[in-house]
Design a protein around this motif. Structure first.
Motif, PDB file in Angstrom:
ATOM      1  N   GLY A   1       0.780  -1.231   0.000  1.00 42.12           N
ATOM      2  CA  GLY A   1       0.000   0.000   0.000  1.00 42.12           C
ATOM      3  C   GLY A   1       0.809   1.275   0.000  1.00 42.12           C
ATOM      4  N   ALA A   2       1.966   1.279   0.686  1.00 45.78           N
ATOM      5  CA  ALA A   2       2.736   2.515   0.843  1.00 45.78           C
ATOM      6  C   ALA A   2       3.220   3.125  -0.483  1.00 45.78           C
ATOM      7  CB  ALA A   2       3.910   2.286   1.794  1.00 45.78           C
ATOM      8  N   PRO A   3       3.827   2.328  -1.409  1.00 44.92           N
ATOM      9  CA  PRO A   3       4.227   2.927  -2.689  1.00 44.92           C
ATOM     10  C   PRO A   3       3.036   3.483  -3.481  1.00 44.92           C
ATOM     11  CG  PRO A   3       5.313   0.815  -2.384  1.00 44.92           C
ATOM     12  CD  PRO A   3       4.257   0.921  -1.322  1.00 44.92           C
TER      13      PRO A   3
ATOM     14  N   LEU B   1      -4.702   3.674   2.553  1.00 40.21           N
ATOM     15  CA  LEU B   1      -4.298   3.516   3.958  1.00 40.21           C
ATOM     16  C   LEU B   1      -5.390   2.801   4.760  1.00 40.21           C
ATOM     17  CD1 LEU B   1      -2.586   4.054   6.483  1.00 40.21           C
ATOM     18  CD2 LEU B   1      -3.562   6.363   6.567  1.00 40.21           C
ATOM     19  N   GLY B   2      -6.642   3.206   4.577  1.00 42.39           N
ATOM     20  CA  GLY B   2      -7.749   2.589   5.307  1.00 42.39           C
ATOM     21  C   GLY B   2      -7.903   1.112   5.007  1.00 42.39           C
ATOM     22  N   ASN B   3      -7.831   0.751   3.730  1.00 33.18           N
ATOM     23  CA  ASN B   3      -7.968  -0.654   3.348  1.00 33.18           C
ATOM     24  C   ASN B   3      -6.780  -1.492   3.821  1.00 33.18           C
ATOM     25  OD1 ASN B   3     -10.216  -1.571   0.947  1.00 33.18           O
ATOM     26  ND2 ASN B   3     -10.085   0.590   1.462  1.00 33.18           N
ATOM     27  N   ALA B   4      -5.588  -0.904   3.812  1.00 34.37           N
ATOM     28  CA  ALA B   4      -4.411  -1.613   4.321  1.00 34.37           C
ATOM     29  C   ALA B   4      -4.551  -1.884   5.818  1.00 34.37           C
ATOM     30  CB  ALA B   4      -3.148  -0.800   4.049  1.00 34.37           C
ATOM     31  N   THR B   5      -5.126  -0.920   6.550  1.00 34.52           N
ATOM     32  CA  THR B   5      -5.357  -1.093   7.988  1.00 34.52           C
ATOM     33  C   THR B   5      -6.308  -2.258   8.249  1.00 34.52           C
ATOM     34  OG1 THR B   5      -5.024   1.285   8.351  1.00 34.52           O
ATOM     35  CG2 THR B   5      -6.140   0.046  10.094  1.00 34.52           C
ATOM     36  N   THR B   6      -7.370  -2.342   7.467  1.00 36.43           N
ATOM     37  CA  THR B   6      -8.317  -3.448   7.600  1.00 36.43           C
ATOM     38  C   THR B   6      -7.647  -4.787   7.313  1.00 36.43           C
ATOM     39  OG1 THR B   6     -10.156  -2.011   6.963  1.00 36.43           O
ATOM     40  CG2 THR B   6     -10.506  -4.385   6.765  1.00 36.43           C
ATOM     41  N   LEU B   7      -6.813  -4.819   6.289  1.00 38.03           N
ATOM     42  CA  LEU B   7      -6.080  -6.044   5.978  1.00 38.03           C
ATOM     43  C   LEU B   7      -5.220  -6.488   7.161  1.00 38.03           C
ATOM     44  CD1 LEU B   7      -4.679  -5.852   2.312  1.00 38.03           C
ATOM     45  CD2 LEU B   7      -6.252  -7.535   3.265  1.00 38.03           C
ATOM     46  N   LEU B   8      -4.545  -5.542   7.793  1.00 34.13           N
ATOM     47  CA  LEU B   8      -3.670  -5.860   8.924  1.00 34.13           C
ATOM     48  C   LEU B   8      -4.460  -6.432  10.100  1.00 34.13           C
ATOM     49  CD1 LEU B   8      -1.317  -2.746   8.776  1.00 34.13           C
ATOM     50  CD2 LEU B   8      -0.668  -5.115   8.294  1.00 34.13           C
ATOM     51  N   ILE B   9      -5.652  -5.918  10.324  1.00 34.82           N
ATOM     52  CA  ILE B   9      -6.507  -6.435  11.393  1.00 34.82           C
ATOM     53  C   ILE B   9      -6.922  -7.880  11.093  1.00 34.82           C
ATOM     54  CG2 ILE B   9      -8.745  -6.194  12.538  1.00 34.82           C
ATOM     55  CD1 ILE B   9      -8.471  -3.138  12.048  1.00 34.82           C
TER      56      ILE B   9
ATOM     57  N   VAL C   1       2.626  -6.385  16.200  1.00 32.53           N
ATOM     58  CA  VAL C   1       3.628  -6.520  15.141  1.00 32.53           C
ATOM     59  C   VAL C   1       3.072  -6.023  13.809  1.00 32.53           C
ATOM     60  CG1 VAL C   1       5.047  -8.152  13.819  1.00 32.53           C
ATOM     61  CG2 VAL C   1       4.757  -8.462  16.294  1.00 32.53           C
ATOM     62  N   GLN C   2       1.826  -6.414  13.508  1.00 33.96           N
ATOM     63  CA  GLN C   2       1.210  -6.019  12.246  1.00 33.96           C
ATOM     64  C   GLN C   2       1.105  -4.495  12.133  1.00 33.96           C
ATOM     65  OE1 GLN C   2       0.045  -8.211   9.622  1.00 33.96           O
ATOM     66  NE2 GLN C   2       1.382  -9.529  10.806  1.00 33.96           N
ATOM     67  N   PHE C   3       0.634  -3.853  13.176  1.00 32.20           N
ATOM     68  CA  PHE C   3       0.470  -2.400  13.135  1.00 32.20           C
ATOM     69  C   PHE C   3       1.817  -1.675  13.170  1.00 32.20           C
ATOM     70  CE2 PHE C   3      -4.152  -1.908  14.883  1.00 32.20           C
ATOM     71  CZ  PHE C   3      -4.625  -2.413  13.680  1.00 32.20           C
ATOM     72  N   ALA C   4       2.719  -2.129  14.036  1.00 29.54           N
ATOM     73  CA  ALA C   4       4.007  -1.442  14.181  1.00 29.54           C
ATOM     74  C   ALA C   4       4.810  -1.489  12.886  1.00 29.54           C
ATOM     75  CB  ALA C   4       4.812  -2.064  15.325  1.00 29.54           C
ATOM     76  N   LEU C   5       4.816  -2.629  12.207  1.00 23.76           N
ATOM     77  CA  LEU C   5       5.588  -2.768  10.977  1.00 23.76           C
ATOM     78  C   LEU C   5       4.807  -2.294   9.749  1.00 23.76           C
ATOM     79  CD1 LEU C   5       7.285  -6.265  11.487  1.00 23.76           C
ATOM     80  CD2 LEU C   5       8.180  -4.007  12.050  1.00 23.76           C
ATOM     81  N   GLY C   6       3.561  -2.751   9.632  1.00 24.15           N
ATOM     82  CA  GLY C   6       2.789  -2.459   8.422  1.00 24.15           C
ATOM     83  C   GLY C   6       2.415  -1.003   8.270  1.00 24.15           C
ATOM     84  N   LEU C   7       1.897  -0.374   9.313  1.00 27.72           N
ATOM     85  CA  LEU C   7       1.451   1.017   9.216  1.00 27.72           C
ATOM     86  C   LEU C   7       2.605   2.009   9.229  1.00 27.72           C
ATOM     87  CD1 LEU C   7      -1.782   1.056  11.431  1.00 27.72           C
ATOM     88  CD2 LEU C   7      -1.592   0.956   8.938  1.00 27.72           C
TER      89      LEU C   7
ATOM     90  N   ILE D   1       1.237   1.662  19.235  1.00 23.03           N
ATOM     91  CA  ILE D   1       0.459   2.792  19.748  1.00 23.03           C
ATOM     92  C   ILE D   1       0.960   4.101  19.157  1.00 23.03           C
ATOM     93  CG2 ILE D   1      -0.014   4.153  21.832  1.00 23.03           C
ATOM     94  CD1 ILE D   1      -0.058   1.482  23.382  1.00 23.03           C
ATOM     95  N   TRP D   2       2.272   4.264  19.075  1.00 25.44           N
ATOM     96  CA  TRP D   2       2.869   5.484  18.511  1.00 25.44           C
ATOM     97  C   TRP D   2       2.459   5.661  17.048  1.00 25.44           C
ATOM     98  CZ3 TRP D   2       5.753   9.777  19.625  1.00 25.44           C
ATOM     99  CH2 TRP D   2       6.400  10.396  18.562  1.00 25.44           C
ATOM    100  N   VAL D   3       2.574   4.585  16.261  1.00 25.58           N
ATOM    101  CA  VAL D   3       2.287   4.657  14.825  1.00 25.58           C
ATOM    102  C   VAL D   3       0.813   4.971  14.579  1.00 25.58           C
ATOM    103  CG1 VAL D   3       2.167   3.309  12.690  1.00 25.58           C
ATOM    104  CG2 VAL D   3       4.170   3.125  14.172  1.00 25.58           C
ATOM    105  N   VAL D   4      -0.075   4.245  15.252  1.00 19.52           N
ATOM    106  CA  VAL D   4      -1.512   4.455  15.065  1.00 19.52           C
ATOM    107  C   VAL D   4      -1.905   5.870  15.476  1.00 19.52           C
ATOM    108  CG1 VAL D   4      -3.814   3.745  15.812  1.00 19.52           C
ATOM    109  CG2 VAL D   4      -2.085   2.012  15.278  1.00 19.52           C
TER     110      VAL D   4
END
Length: 457
Positions: free
Chosen positions: A78-80, A98-106, A151-157, A212-215
């Motif tokens: 998603g980032a590129p 960004l929103g759809n990538a967040t849902t995928l990570l969940i 891990v998913q949020f810290a790395l993915g987002l 928490i920081w990233v989100v």
């Protein structure tokens, strides 16, 4: 994107811009690898059982790597695309990605936690565990799985922060977790006498703080983030998800096949050598990370420059960025490989004081790492294709080194050379894949940008 970011990514001097964005990304990647490496250093130096505990934790790596791979699928997919959207002035489109990538990570977090929790023990035996080390493996991975969502949020987002050019902020999110991990490890492992359970607990607490920081950065109205996570964008859009997966499948395979490689290497070493050889691979893979991770940080930091200028149709800047990227990444892998081969004991002794394990690892690492000097070429080309949104080519290059070359070699060579053949599989695959990638890249890259230049003129 804001005017300041446009000025930065679209107009600033390329070498200066690369240094500004890549340095924090390199530091972030180095800090990130400390999560596992610091664990291994402390675990390997546990009195009396360090070698067995280190080997036990080592066979959990395929699961840990696979969890990280799914964060890369959403984040690096998603980032590129977000950078390209911002470069073309489409902020709403970027926020939907960004929103759809967040849902995928969940979704990934829920599914992975359940699956690995249910099947962890048979999987660990499949990955090279023996009766001597399975207890350490289970102790570590059971606790680690509790933190899958972190891990998913810290790395993915975090990749969406880097994609906007906020490299220092992305680095800080990793730094918060790493410092916490370094502080908590000795307290939990030795102070509270929790052993490998303490190492795993320290890791998930650290990842939680990073997440928490990233989100918060991507949610807060007070942050500098150009794009925000919004409730209405969390609803799955099949077209957007398809685009993310299409581009993210290459880095996913790059990381997921590391898991498969770990399975093939560890099981082969267990069959041909035993626990001592599996332990040596745990140390060598850790040392390899010390070399590869800074280059990964470099490519991650440079990728937004390529993507943004590609989206903004500034193709000369894309070409200049690639030229400098491949020079720096190749030079770094050459120097890093030389250091490891010439001074193996300096690196090996960080992880173990057990003489037999240290001697075996120092001997075999000279074979295992002798092809890594060429790997900077592949990483630079792969990152540039990702930045240009070339999903199909990126996928093939991801498969080339690991699936097409390394895994078959690791299975075939030991039939003729014994356990040493497993160590030789790595350098053969590295050199063949890197130069094949360069040839493919030069032909494809020239076609992609050459045709664009012609149509634009």
């Amino acid at each position: 994107m804001s005017n300041s970011q446009d000025e930065k990514l679209g107009k600033e001097n390329i070498p200066k811009l690369m240094f500004t964005l890549a340095l924090p990304a390199i530091l972030a990647q180095l800090i990130n690898v400390l999560y596992n490496i610091v664990d291994r250093i402390y675990i390997g130096n546990m009195a009396g059982v360090g070698d067995l505990a280190l080997t036990g934790v080592g066979v959990t790596f395929p699961i840990i790597i696979l969890i990280s791979a799914f964060s890369a699928l959403a984040g690096m997919g998603g980032a590129p695309l977000t950078s390209i959207k911002l470069g073309s002035g489409d902020k709403d489109g970027a926020e939907k990605i960004l929103g759809n990538a967040t849902t995928l990570l969940i979704i990934f977090s829920i599914v992975l936690t359940i699956l690995f929790s249910v099947f962890k023990e048979p999987l660990l035996y499949m990955f090279g565990a023996s009766e001597n080390i399975i207890g350490y493996s289970l102790d570590y991975i059971t606790i680690y799985l509790w933190g899958t969502v972190f891990v998913q949020f810290a790395l993915g987002l975090n990749m969406f922060i880097s994609a906007q050019g906020f490299a220092k902020t992305a680095m800080l999110s990793v730094l918060i977790g790493a410092i916490t991990n370094i502080v908590l490890d000795p307290i939990f492992i030795f102070g509270l006498d929790l052993g490998v359970k303490g190492a795993a607990l320290a890791t998930i607490i650290s990842q939680c703080l990073s997440a928490i920081w990233v989100v918060n950065f991507l949610l807060s109205k007070k942050s500098k983030s150009v794009i925000k996570i919004k409730k209405e964008n969390l609803k799955i859009n099949k077209t957007i998800i398809g685009s993310i997966v299409a581009l993210g499948v290459a880095p996913f395979i790059m990381q997921a096949t590391e898991s498969l490689i770990g399975i093939v290497l560890n099981s082969g070493l267990q069959n041909y050598g035993g626990d001592l050889y599996v332990g040596s691979m745990t140390i060598m893979m850790s040392i390899m990370q010390l070399l590869v991770v800074p280059i990964s940080g470099l490519t991650q930091g440079v990728q937004p420059i390529i993507s943004y200028n590609f989206g903004a149709k500034k193709y000369d800047r894309v070409k200049k960025t690639f030229r400098l990227l491949i020079i720096v990444s190749f030079t770094a892998t050459v120097l890093g490989t030389l250091a490891i081969i010439l001074f193996p004991n300096v690196f090996v002794r960080m992880f173990t004081q057990q003489q037999e394990l240290a001697d075996l690892t120092a001997k075999m690492i000279k074979i295992f790492m002798c092809g890594m000097w060429a790997f900077g070429i592949q990483m630079a080309c792969q990152a540039t294709f990702m930045g240009l949104g070339q999903a199909k080519i990126s996928l093939f290059l991801a498969l080339l080194r690991k699936v097409i070359l390394l895994i078959p070699l690791a299975i075939i060579l030991p039939k003729f050379a014994g356990v040493v053949g497993i160590y030789w599989a790595e350098p053969v695959a590295d050199i063949v894949a890197s130069f094949t990638t360069l040839i493919i890249f030069l032909n494809s890259y020239k076609k992609i940008l050459g045709e664009i230049d012609s149509s634009a003129s």
